[in-house]
Design a protein around this motif. Structure first.
Motif, PDB file in Angstrom:
ATOM      1  N   ASN A 149      -0.521  -0.986 -11.207  1.00  0.00           N
ATOM      2  CA  ASN A 149      -1.166  -1.934 -12.123  1.00  0.00           C
ATOM      3  C   ASN A 149      -1.800  -1.229 -13.308  1.00  0.00           C
ATOM      4  O   ASN A 149      -1.773  -1.729 -14.440  1.00  0.00           O
ATOM      5  N   SER A 150      -2.370  -0.054 -13.060  1.00  0.00           N
ATOM      6  CA  SER A 150      -2.961   0.722 -14.152  1.00  0.00           C
ATOM      7  C   SER A 150      -1.882   1.160 -15.137  1.00  0.00           C
ATOM      8  O   SER A 150      -2.080   1.102 -16.355  1.00  0.00           O
ATOM      9  N   PHE A 151      -0.750   1.598 -14.637  1.00  0.00           N
ATOM     10  CA  PHE A 151       0.354   1.989 -15.518  1.00  0.00           C
ATOM     11  C   PHE A 151       0.787   0.808 -16.379  1.00  0.00           C
ATOM     12  O   PHE A 151       0.985   0.941 -17.587  1.00  0.00           O
ATOM     13  N   ARG A 152       0.915  -0.356 -15.765  1.00  0.00           N
ATOM     14  CA  ARG A 152       1.352  -1.558 -16.499  1.00  0.00           C
ATOM     15  C   ARG A 152       0.357  -1.925 -17.599  1.00  0.00           C
ATOM     16  O   ARG A 152       0.751  -2.290 -18.708  1.00  0.00           O
ATOM     17  N   GLN A 153      -0.932  -1.806 -17.318  1.00  0.00           N
ATOM     18  CA  GLN A 153      -1.967  -2.189 -18.278  1.00  0.00           C
ATOM     19  C   GLN A 153      -2.109  -1.178 -19.413  1.00  0.00           C
ATOM     20  O   GLN A 153      -2.402  -1.544 -20.548  1.00  0.00           O
ATOM     21  N   ASN A 154      -1.895   0.103 -19.099  1.00  0.00           N
ATOM     22  CA  ASN A 154      -2.197   1.155 -20.067  1.00  0.00           C
ATOM     23  C   ASN A 154      -1.003   1.649 -20.869  1.00  0.00           C
ATOM     24  O   ASN A 154      -1.178   2.383 -21.842  1.00  0.00           O
ATOM     25  N   PHE A 155       0.216   1.267 -20.489  1.00  0.00           N
ATOM     26  CA  PHE A 155       1.390   1.788 -21.193  1.00  0.00           C
ATOM     27  C   PHE A 155       1.418   1.216 -22.608  1.00  0.00           C
ATOM     28  O   PHE A 155       1.312   0.001 -22.796  1.00  0.00           O
ATOM     29  N   PRO A 156       1.564   2.081 -23.644  1.00  0.00           N
ATOM     30  CA  PRO A 156       1.534   1.602 -25.037  1.00  0.00           C
ATOM     31  C   PRO A 156       2.623   0.590 -25.329  1.00  0.00           C
ATOM     32  O   PRO A 156       3.784   0.790 -24.972  1.00  0.00           O
ATOM     33  N   ALA A 157       2.251  -0.493 -25.948  1.00  0.00           N
ATOM     34  CA  ALA A 157       3.214  -1.532 -26.306  1.00  0.00           C
ATOM     35  C   ALA A 157       4.267  -0.983 -27.247  1.00  0.00           C
ATOM     36  O   ALA A 157       3.961  -0.218 -28.166  1.00  0.00           O
ATOM     37  N   GLY A 158       5.501  -1.358 -27.027  1.00  0.00           N
ATOM     38  CA  GLY A 158       6.582  -0.950 -27.916  1.00  0.00           C
ATOM     39  C   GLY A 158       7.268   0.331 -27.518  1.00  0.00           C
ATOM     40  O   GLY A 158       8.344   0.640 -28.027  1.00  0.00           O
ATOM     41  N   GLU A 159       6.660   1.118 -26.644  1.00  0.00           N
ATOM     42  CA  GLU A 159       7.305   2.349 -26.194  1.00  0.00           C
ATOM     43  C   GLU A 159       8.304   2.038 -25.091  1.00  0.00           C
ATOM     44  O   GLU A 159       8.276   0.984 -24.469  1.00  0.00           O
ATOM     45  N   VAL A 160       9.205   2.993 -24.853  1.00  0.00           N
ATOM     46  CA  VAL A 160      10.250   2.829 -23.846  1.00  0.00           C
ATOM     47  C   VAL A 160      10.114   3.921 -22.805  1.00  0.00           C
ATOM     48  O   VAL A 160       9.907   5.091 -23.148  1.00  0.00           O
ATOM     49  N   VAL A 161      10.222   3.546 -21.540  1.00  0.00           N
ATOM     50  CA  VAL A 161      10.205   4.541 -20.474  1.00  0.00           C
ATOM     51  C   VAL A 161      11.467   5.376 -20.560  1.00  0.00           C
ATOM     52  O   VAL A 161      12.570   4.856 -20.602  1.00  0.00           O
ATOM     53  N   LYS A 162      11.317   6.697 -20.616  1.00  0.00           N
ATOM     54  CA  LYS A 162      12.461   7.602 -20.708  1.00  0.00           C
ATOM     55  C   LYS A 162      12.662   8.334 -19.391  1.00  0.00           C
ATOM     56  O   LYS A 162      11.752   8.472 -18.592  1.00  0.00           O
ATOM     57  N   ASP A 163      13.893   8.834 -19.207  1.00  0.00           N
ATOM     58  CA  ASP A 163      14.226   9.482 -17.953  1.00  0.00           C
ATOM     59  C   ASP A 163      13.404  10.721 -17.681  1.00  0.00           C
ATOM     60  O   ASP A 163      13.242  11.124 -16.542  1.00  0.00           O
ATOM     61  N   ASP A 164      12.867  11.359 -18.704  1.00  0.00           N
ATOM     62  CA  ASP A 164      12.152  12.615 -18.480  1.00  0.00           C
ATOM     63  C   ASP A 164      10.640  12.443 -18.481  1.00  0.00           C
ATOM     64  O   ASP A 164       9.902  13.408 -18.567  1.00  0.00           O
ATOM     65  N   GLU A 165      10.144  11.217 -18.372  1.00  0.00           N
ATOM     66  CA  GLU A 165       8.708  11.010 -18.465  1.00  0.00           C
ATOM     67  C   GLU A 165       8.000  11.088 -17.117  1.00  0.00           C
ATOM     68  O   GLU A 165       6.785  11.183 -17.072  1.00  0.00           O
ATOM     69  N   THR A 166       8.760  11.029 -16.035  1.00  0.00           N
ATOM     70  CA  THR A 166       8.134  11.084 -14.732  1.00  0.00           C
ATOM     71  C   THR A 166       7.684  12.495 -14.421  1.00  0.00           C
ATOM     72  O   THR A 166       8.445  13.431 -14.512  1.00  0.00           O
ATOM     73  N   SER A 210       0.819  -1.203   0.000  1.00  0.00           N
ATOM     74  CA  SER A 210       0.000   0.000   0.000  1.00  0.00           C
ATOM     75  C   SER A 210       0.858   1.260   0.000  1.00  0.00           C
ATOM     76  O   SER A 210       0.516   2.258  -0.642  1.00  0.00           O
ATOM     77  N   HIS A 211       1.978   1.220   0.724  1.00  0.00           N
ATOM     78  CA  HIS A 211       2.868   2.385   0.756  1.00  0.00           C
ATOM     79  C   HIS A 211       3.423   2.659  -0.639  1.00  0.00           C
ATOM     80  O   HIS A 211       3.417   3.796  -1.122  1.00  0.00           O
ATOM     81  N   PHE A 212       3.898   1.610  -1.315  1.00  0.00           N
ATOM     82  CA  PHE A 212       4.420   1.782  -2.668  1.00  0.00           C
ATOM     83  C   PHE A 212       3.335   2.260  -3.614  1.00  0.00           C
ATOM     84  O   PHE A 212       3.560   3.157  -4.434  1.00  0.00           O
ATOM     85  N   GLY A 213       2.119   1.682  -3.502  1.00  0.00           N
ATOM     86  CA  GLY A 213       1.022   2.085  -4.382  1.00  0.00           C
ATOM     87  C   GLY A 213       0.665   3.550  -4.219  1.00  0.00           C
ATOM     88  O   GLY A 213       0.443   4.261  -5.213  1.00  0.00           O
ATOM     89  N   ARG A 214       0.598   4.021  -2.976  1.00  0.00           N
ATOM     90  CA  ARG A 214       0.281   5.435  -2.732  1.00  0.00           C
ATOM     91  C   ARG A 214       1.383   6.342  -3.275  1.00  0.00           C
ATOM     92  O   ARG A 214       1.111   7.393  -3.871  1.00  0.00           O
ATOM     93  N   TYR A 215       2.619   5.954  -3.060  1.00  0.00           N
ATOM     94  CA  TYR A 215       3.778   6.723  -3.533  1.00  0.00           C
ATOM     95  C   TYR A 215       3.733   6.842  -5.059  1.00  0.00           C
ATOM     96  O   TYR A 215       3.878   7.932  -5.626  1.00  0.00           O
ATOM     97  N   PHE A 216       3.529   5.723  -5.724  1.00  0.00           N
ATOM     98  CA  PHE A 216       3.518   5.695  -7.190  1.00  0.00           C
ATOM     99  C   PHE A 216       2.369   6.540  -7.733  1.00  0.00           C
ATOM    100  O   PHE A 216       2.558   7.352  -8.659  1.00  0.00           O
ATOM    101  N   LYS A 217       1.165   6.393  -7.160  1.00  0.00           N
ATOM    102  CA  LYS A 217      -0.001   7.112  -7.669  1.00  0.00           C
ATOM    103  C   LYS A 217       0.101   8.606  -7.414  1.00  0.00           C
ATOM    104  O   LYS A 217      -0.301   9.425  -8.249  1.00  0.00           O
ATOM    105  N   ARG A 218       0.671   8.986  -6.248  1.00  0.00           N
ATOM    106  CA  ARG A 218       0.806  10.413  -5.924  1.00  0.00           C
ATOM    107  C   ARG A 218       1.701  11.118  -6.932  1.00  0.00           C
ATOM    108  O   ARG A 218       1.482  12.278  -7.285  1.00  0.00           O
ATOM    109  N   ILE A 219       2.680  10.420  -7.464  1.00  0.00           N
ATOM    110  CA  ILE A 219       3.647  11.045  -8.372  1.00  0.00           C
ATOM    111  C   ILE A 219       3.225  10.920  -9.833  1.00  0.00           C
ATOM    112  O   ILE A 219       3.386  11.852 -10.622  1.00  0.00           O
ATOM    113  N   THR A 220       2.667   9.781 -10.221  1.00  0.00           N
ATOM    114  CA  THR A 220       2.334   9.558 -11.633  1.00  0.00           C
ATOM    115  C   THR A 220       0.863   9.778 -11.956  1.00  0.00           C
ATOM    116  O   THR A 220       0.509   9.920 -13.125  1.00  0.00           O
ATOM    117  N   GLY A 221       0.012   9.773 -10.931  1.00  0.00           N
ATOM    118  CA  GLY A 221      -1.413   9.955 -11.162  1.00  0.00           C
ATOM    119  C   GLY A 221      -2.172   8.679 -11.434  1.00  0.00           C
ATOM    120  O   GLY A 221      -3.385   8.718 -11.685  1.00  0.00           O
TER     121      GLY A 221
END
Length: 301
Positions: free
Chosen positions: A282-299, A267-278
């Motif tokens: 699990n939602s991020f994992r499901q919704n991230f477009p296939a084939g794209e790469v996480v970049k350093d400036d996307e956070t 729960s601590h990790f989930g709150r931390y992640f959601k507070r920063i990314t919105g």
């Protein structure tokens, strides 16, 4: 002493992971070992940091230097050194070969390879704050040395280059003035390096400020000036970047990723992640477009 000296070190202070190319040991133990050896040209570099309670002298190529608290000595390849009979000092000694120092190539021409040692004096006495930083770097090396984890050699090599920069800075020599033209930027670069090394267990600005010998407020001001971001945001950014990469490139559950990143519960990790990314992990994992790469400036902030 030549190669015999390295073999003797390996026998007295074994460290199989480093194949007689790097040693870190207490100064008094090193003095005792040297008392048993006949002085001969060495085939390594030796950095000696005296912390406290020092008496006696060290001789480097016939130059006699007093052992003093808060001082650093450098013995270079092919030099001859010895300690006086009454020498006693608390401190640390780093012994390393040319090949070990050259393990990692950097773009900075001053420190990219072992020619960095050319012309450096055999002794510096840093200011109190500088010596504190020098000592902290040695503590970082000590941690890697005794853990012998993945990439420990590479991390120690980079930390050695940090020590060389600190040694250069402490000389006060104008030949190294370009290394001091933007000391604020060097602090920020050191901060980024420490984040990369410790972001799993350290998530507060004060933790990093302590390692760097700075106040949290000053560190935050430096980071704001050079990056237009707070120190805390840089830390969060690195944590979230790693979380996103793990979410997209592994089958770990959110709970396992949270544990991997140093969070006490899911729960601590989930709150931390959601507070920063919105969004939740699990939602991020499901919704991230296939084939794209996480970049350093996307956070986001």
């Amino acid at each position: 002493m030549a190669q015999h000296f390295l073999r003797r070190l390996a026998a007295e202070f074994p460290s199989p992971s480093f194949n007689q190319e790097f040693f870190l040991l207490p100064l008094n133990d090193f003095i005792a070992l040297c008392a048993k050896e006949k002085p001969e040209p060495v085939c390594c570099y030796i950095l000696i940091a005296v912390h406290s309670k020092a008496t006696g002298q060290i001789n480097i190529d016939e130059r006699q230097l007093d052992l003093q608290p808060r001082s650093v000595f450098l013995v270079a390849y092919h030099q001859i050194f010895s300690f006086s009979r009454e020498a006693v000092a608390e401190g640390s000694v780093l012994v390393f070969t040319r090949s070990f120092y050259n393990l990692i190539y950097t773009g900075n021409r001053r420190i990219r390879h072992d020619t960095a040692f050319a012309g450096l004096p055999p002794f510096v006495k840093p200011e109190k704050k500088q010596f504190s930083q020098f000592r902290q770097t040695i503590l970082n090396i000590n941690e890697e040395y005794h853990n012998a984890a993945q990439a420990s050699k590479e991390i120690i090599c980079l930390e050695l280059k940090v020590l060389v920069l600190r040694y250069m800075r402490s000389t006060g020599d104008t030949r190294f003035s370009e290394l001091r033209t933007d000391h604020k930027q060097s602090y920020v670069e050191e901060f980024r390096h420490l984040i990369d090394k410790h972001f799993r267990e350290l998530k507060r600005t004060s933790d990093y400020a302590e390692k760097m010998g700075l106040s949290p407020n000053y560190l935050n001001a430096l980071v704001r000036e050079k990056t237009d971001m707070t120190a805390e945001r840089l830390i969060r950014h690195r944590v979230i970047l790693e979380a996103q990469r793990l979410l997209l490139n592994t089958d770990y559950s959110a709970a396992e990723i949270g544990f991997e990143l140093g969070f006490s519960d899911k729960s601590h990790f989930g709150r931390y992640f959601k507070r920063i990314t919105g969004e939740s992990p699990n939602s991020f994992r499901q919704n991230f477009p296939a084939g794209e790469v996480v970049k350093d400036d996307e956070t986001s902030s």
